[in-house]
Design an enzyme around this catalytic site. Structure first.
Site, PDB file in Angstrom:
ATOM      1  N   SER A 124      48.144  44.465  44.732  1.00 12.54           N
ATOM      2  CA  SER A 124      48.652  44.342  43.364  1.00 12.54           C
ATOM      3  C   SER A 124      50.158  44.116  43.374  1.00 12.54           C
ATOM      4  CB  SER A 124      48.335  45.643  42.620  1.00 12.54           C
ATOM      5  OG  SER A 124      49.085  45.750  41.441  1.00 12.54           O
ATOM      6  N   TYR A 149      48.102  55.519  41.945  1.00  9.85           N
ATOM      7  CA  TYR A 149      47.284  54.299  42.082  1.00  9.85           C
ATOM      8  C   TYR A 149      48.079  53.238  42.848  1.00  9.85           C
ATOM      9  CZ  TYR A 149      45.729  49.609  40.937  1.00  9.85           C
ATOM     10  OH  TYR A 149      45.373  48.281  41.034  1.00  9.85           O
ATOM     11  N   LYS A 153      47.722  51.288  46.886  1.00 10.07           N
ATOM     12  CA  LYS A 153      47.741  49.855  47.238  1.00 10.07           C
ATOM     13  C   LYS A 153      48.738  49.609  48.364  1.00 10.07           C
ATOM     14  CE  LYS A 153      44.629  48.571  44.493  1.00 10.07           C
ATOM     15  NZ  LYS A 153      43.355  48.156  45.044  1.00 10.07           N
TER      16      LYS A 153
HETATM   17  P1  NAD Z   1      36.657  47.214  38.458  1.00 12.43           P
HETATM   18  O1  NAD Z   1      36.762  48.683  38.196  1.00 12.43           O
HETATM   19  O2  NAD Z   1      36.001  46.354  37.453  1.00 12.43           O
HETATM   20  O3  NAD Z   1      35.933  46.974  39.867  1.00 12.43           O
HETATM   21  C1  NAD Z   1      36.017  47.892  40.932  1.00 12.43           C
HETATM   22  C2  NAD Z   1      34.596  48.206  41.387  1.00 12.43           C
HETATM   23  O4  NAD Z   1      34.657  49.130  42.483  1.00 12.43           O
HETATM   24  C3  NAD Z   1      33.762  48.869  40.296  1.00 12.43           C
HETATM   25  O5  NAD Z   1      32.564  48.140  40.121  1.00 12.43           O
HETATM   26  C4  NAD Z   1      33.475  50.281  40.828  1.00 12.43           C
HETATM   27  O6  NAD Z   1      32.218  50.748  40.429  1.00 12.43           O
HETATM   28  C5  NAD Z   1      33.604  50.072  42.324  1.00 12.43           C
HETATM   29  N1  NAD Z   1      33.994  51.264  43.092  1.00 12.43           N
HETATM   30  C6  NAD Z   1      35.008  52.126  42.849  1.00 12.43           C
HETATM   31  N2  NAD Z   1      35.048  53.088  43.790  1.00 12.43           N
HETATM   32  C7  NAD Z   1      34.030  52.820  44.651  1.00 12.43           C
HETATM   33  C8  NAD Z   1      33.545  53.454  45.827  1.00 12.43           C
HETATM   34  N3  NAD Z   1      34.093  54.586  46.288  1.00 12.43           N
HETATM   35  N4  NAD Z   1      32.487  52.912  46.468  1.00 12.43           N
HETATM   36  C9  NAD Z   1      31.890  51.783  45.998  1.00 12.43           C
HETATM   37  N5  NAD Z   1      32.305  51.149  44.896  1.00 12.43           N
HETATM   38  C10 NAD Z   1      33.354  51.666  44.225  1.00 12.43           C
HETATM   39  O7  NAD Z   1      38.142  46.696  38.769  1.00 12.43           O
HETATM   40  P2  NAD Z   1      38.680  45.211  38.988  1.00 12.43           P
HETATM   41  O8  NAD Z   1      39.607  44.925  37.874  1.00 12.43           O
HETATM   42  O9  NAD Z   1      37.566  44.293  39.289  1.00 12.43           O
HETATM   43  O10 NAD Z   1      39.560  45.450  40.278  1.00 12.43           O
HETATM   44  C11 NAD Z   1      39.094  45.174  41.586  1.00 12.43           C
HETATM   45  C12 NAD Z   1      40.179  45.551  42.576  1.00 12.43           C
HETATM   46  O11 NAD Z   1      41.372  44.836  42.272  1.00 12.43           O
HETATM   47  C13 NAD Z   1      40.558  47.042  42.539  1.00 12.43           C
HETATM   48  O12 NAD Z   1      40.822  47.469  43.863  1.00 12.43           O
HETATM   49  C14 NAD Z   1      41.834  47.051  41.730  1.00 12.43           C
HETATM   50  O13 NAD Z   1      42.668  48.136  42.049  1.00 12.43           O
HETATM   51  C15 NAD Z   1      42.470  45.726  42.149  1.00 12.43           C
HETATM   52  N6  NAD Z   1      43.414  45.205  41.155  1.00 12.43           N
HETATM   53  C16 NAD Z   1      42.995  45.012  39.863  1.00 12.43           C
HETATM   54  C17 NAD Z   1      43.906  44.541  38.912  1.00 12.43           C
HETATM   55  C18 NAD Z   1      43.474  44.331  37.481  1.00 12.43           C
HETATM   56  O14 NAD Z   1      44.326  44.195  36.610  1.00 12.43           O
HETATM   57  N7  NAD Z   1      42.196  44.284  37.165  1.00 12.43           N
HETATM   58  C19 NAD Z   1      45.227  44.274  39.285  1.00 12.43           C
HETATM   59  C20 NAD Z   1      45.616  44.450  40.620  1.00 12.43           C
HETATM   60  C21 NAD Z   1      44.688  44.929  41.546  1.00 12.43           C
HETATM   61  C1  UD1 Z   2      49.086  47.813  34.429  1.00 11.49           C
HETATM   62  C2  UD1 Z   2      49.469  48.868  35.447  1.00 11.49           C
HETATM   63  C3  UD1 Z   2      49.434  48.236  36.831  1.00 11.49           C
HETATM   64  C4  UD1 Z   2      48.040  47.674  37.102  1.00 11.49           C
HETATM   65  C5  UD1 Z   2      47.690  46.674  36.000  1.00 11.49           C
HETATM   66  C6  UD1 Z   2      46.280  46.178  36.144  1.00 11.49           C
HETATM   67  C7  UD1 Z   2      50.923  50.437  34.254  1.00 11.49           C
HETATM   68  C8  UD1 Z   2      52.313  50.963  34.110  1.00 11.49           C
HETATM   69  N1  UD1 Z   2      50.773  49.392  35.116  1.00 11.49           N
HETATM   70  O1  UD1 Z   2      50.007  46.724  34.508  1.00 11.49           O
HETATM   71  O2  UD1 Z   2      49.748  49.203  37.817  1.00 11.49           O
HETATM   72  O3  UD1 Z   2      48.010  47.010  38.365  1.00 11.49           O
HETATM   73  O4  UD1 Z   2      47.803  47.318  34.714  1.00 11.49           O
HETATM   74  O5  UD1 Z   2      45.347  47.163  35.883  1.00 11.49           O
HETATM   75  O6  UD1 Z   2      49.995  50.912  33.621  1.00 11.49           O
HETATM   76  N2  UD1 Z   2      51.078  46.504  26.347  1.00 11.49           N
HETATM   77  C9  UD1 Z   2      51.196  46.673  24.973  1.00 11.49           C
HETATM   78  N3  UD1 Z   2      50.169  47.287  24.302  1.00 11.49           N
HETATM   79  C10 UD1 Z   2      49.041  47.715  24.931  1.00 11.49           C
HETATM   80  C11 UD1 Z   2      48.930  47.536  26.332  1.00 11.49           C
HETATM   81  C12 UD1 Z   2      49.968  46.927  27.006  1.00 11.49           C
HETATM   82  O7  UD1 Z   2      52.201  46.292  24.380  1.00 11.49           O
HETATM   83  O8  UD1 Z   2      48.156  48.286  24.266  1.00 11.49           O
HETATM   84  C13 UD1 Z   2      52.149  45.768  27.066  1.00 11.49           C
HETATM   85  C14 UD1 Z   2      52.758  46.526  28.224  1.00 11.49           C
HETATM   86  O9  UD1 Z   2      53.874  47.279  27.800  1.00 11.49           O
HETATM   87  C15 UD1 Z   2      53.137  45.376  29.169  1.00 11.49           C
HETATM   88  C16 UD1 Z   2      52.069  44.311  28.898  1.00 11.49           C
HETATM   89  O10 UD1 Z   2      51.542  44.622  27.611  1.00 11.49           O
HETATM   90  O11 UD1 Z   2      54.380  44.824  28.788  1.00 11.49           O
HETATM   91  C17 UD1 Z   2      50.932  44.319  29.913  1.00 11.49           C
HETATM   92  O12 UD1 Z   2      50.406  45.630  30.025  1.00 11.49           O
HETATM   93  P1  UD1 Z   2      49.067  45.957  30.849  1.00 11.49           P
HETATM   94  O13 UD1 Z   2      48.008  44.993  30.474  1.00 11.49           O
HETATM   95  O14 UD1 Z   2      48.786  47.405  30.696  1.00 11.49           O
HETATM   96  O15 UD1 Z   2      49.461  45.627  32.357  1.00 11.49           O
HETATM   97  P2  UD1 Z   2      50.710  46.169  33.224  1.00 11.49           P
HETATM   98  O16 UD1 Z   2      51.404  47.281  32.567  1.00 11.49           O
HETATM   99  O17 UD1 Z   2      51.515  45.003  33.634  1.00 11.49           O
END
Ligand code: NAD
Ligand code: UD1
Length: 336
Positions: A124, A149, A153
């Site tokens: 991330s 969290y 990462k």
């Molecule tokens: P998500 O929660 O939709 O998917 C994660 C999946 O992992 C889920 O289906 C959950 O059931 C499964 N899981 C969790 N713990 C587990 C375990 N111990 N054993 C087996 N399965 C398990 O999330 P996502 O948005 O698809 O994210 C996927 C990956 O990407 C995660 O590692 C997340 O941290 C990373 N990531 C997501 C974002 C984002 O904004 N969505 C941003 C940066 C990184």
């Molecule tokens: C957040 C997490 C980040 C994680 C990512 C994906 C925090 C501080 N960071 O990123 O670690 O990897 O989600 O899961 O939580 N915002 C609003 N109103 C809302 C929600 C968000 O104004 O209801 C704004 C936030 O202030 C930010 C932008 O929208 O400026 C994006 O927010 P968000 O979608 O939560 O993502 P991040 O904060 O970038």
């Protein structure tokens, strides 16, 4: 390749499964369903015409992982499984270190036992901490994530770096996602968080469908053009494609790499709301509130390394991200 997707029924995993199948790979989904539903497997089958194998299992269960890696003759792993709620990680750090870190170590041990040495990891942009300058490039030093969290990462990236030093045949590609949003254009898979969403896009989508009253804009006094937070939003389908390209790269290159996946363009909260209004054809009410603790003003990446090493470039813009997210929200609301 035969690819194991830990967390394969989740938001990003399910979109990547579709992309892998469409590219001719075999996808095996491994998930404990802690944050996803098994119906996702049906949706993937409807989209692709091929049903991926699904194993309900936990990444902390080494024996089950070994059994699965052997049974499906897995060549590579894409490791999505993890907990990702920032606020919850502050309240329950041990849960996050156990699930994300201990789970990853167990997975790596199982891979070693089975001779599987290619891994793509869901990292991330949080590993950069507060940006010193923008755009973020991979050669910039990693920073201090502000929550457990984020630290999981960064620690996993470091664990993978050590492993690649010790086992030169191992390939680990850490994909540093920026802000993944949007949904598959079928509307069949997307992001559906439980409870009140923390992230901006699912929150805006629920305001558009009338489930929530107004968008909470967290601060309009940041040093950005309109004062609201700026992020590099990336369409989940573009992101999914990046994993298929990373897999091809890992097939041909051993060693550790970190690669940004973003568009290289930032959008403010108000710009996102305006784009969503266009997509759904109605005005969306919003209120400006205080800044949210731990938020940074702006971040976006330089995506050049992904283009150079993987031949990958984002194709979609904020308009497609919002319209696909709106389609998923509507289909989902009707289905409920
Ligand atoms: P998500 O929660 O939709 O998917 C994660 C999946 O992992 C889920 O289906 C959950 O059931 C499964 N899981 C969790 N713990 C587990 C375990 N111990 N054993 C087996 N399965 C398990 O999330 P996502 O948005 O698809 O994210 C996927 C990956 O990407 C995660 O590692 C997340 O941290 C990373 N990531 C997501 C974002 C984002 O904004 N969505 C941003 C940066 C990184
Ligand atoms: C957040 C997490 C980040 C994680 C990512 C994906 C925090 C501080 N960071 O990123 O670690 O990897 O989600 O899961 O939580 N915002 C609003 N109103 C809302 C929600 C968000 O104004 O209801 C704004 C936030 O202030 C930010 C932008 O929208 O400026 C994006 O927010 P968000 O979608 O939560 O993502 P991040 O904060 O970038």
């Amino acid at each position: 390749m035969k690819v194991l997707l830990t967390g394969g029924t989740g938001f990003i995993g399910s979109h990547t499964a579709v992309c892998l199948i469409e590219s001719g790979h075999t996808a095996v989904l491994y998930d404990n369903l802690s944050n996803s539903k098994p119906e996702v497997v049906d949706a993937i089958e409807t989209i692709t015409g091929a049903r991926p194998a699904f194993v309900e299992g936990d990444i902390r269960d080494g024996a089950k992982l070994v059994e699965t890696l052997k049974a499906y003759e897995i060549d590579a792993v894409i490791h999505f499984a993890g907990l990702k709620a920032v606020g919850e990680s502050v309240e329950k750090p041990l849960l996050y270190y156990d699930n994300n870190i201990a789970g990853t170590v167990t997975l790596l041990q199982a891979m070693k036992e089975c001779g599987v040495n290619k891994l793509i990891f869901s990292s991330s942009s949080t590993v950069y901490g507060t940006p010193v300058s923008l755009p973020l490039t991979e050669d910039m030093p990693t920073g201090t994530p502000t929550n457990p969290y984020g630290r999981t990462k960064l620690m996993i990236e470091e664990i993978l770096r050590d492993l690649c030093e010790a086992q030169p045949e191992f390939a680990a590609v850490c994909l540093r996602y920026f802000n993944p949003i949007g949904a598959h254009d079928s509307g069949l898979i997307g992001e559906d968080p439980n409870g009140i969403p923390n992230n901006l896009l699912p929150y805006v989508a629920r305001v558009a469908s009338g489930k929530l009253e107004y968008v909470r804009v967290f601060g309009d006094d940041y040093p950005t053009p309109d004062g609201t937070g700026v992020r590099d939003y990336i369409h989940v389908v573009d992101l999914a494609r990046g994993h298929v390209d990373a897999l091809t790269y890992a097939e041909n290159h051993a060693g550790w790499e970190a690669i940004n996946l973003g568009t290289g363009r930032g959008s403010s909260v108000l710009e996102v709301i305006a784009a969503f209004e266009k997509a759904c054809g109605k005005k969306l009410p919003y209120k400006v509130l205080q800044r949210r603790a731990g938020d940074i003003a702006a971040n976006w990446c330089c995506p050049d390394k992904a283009e150079k090493l993987l031949g990958w470039k984002a194709q979609y813009g904020i308009a497609e991200m919002c319209s696909s997210s709106w389609k998923f929200e509507r289909m989902h609301t009707q289905a409920k």
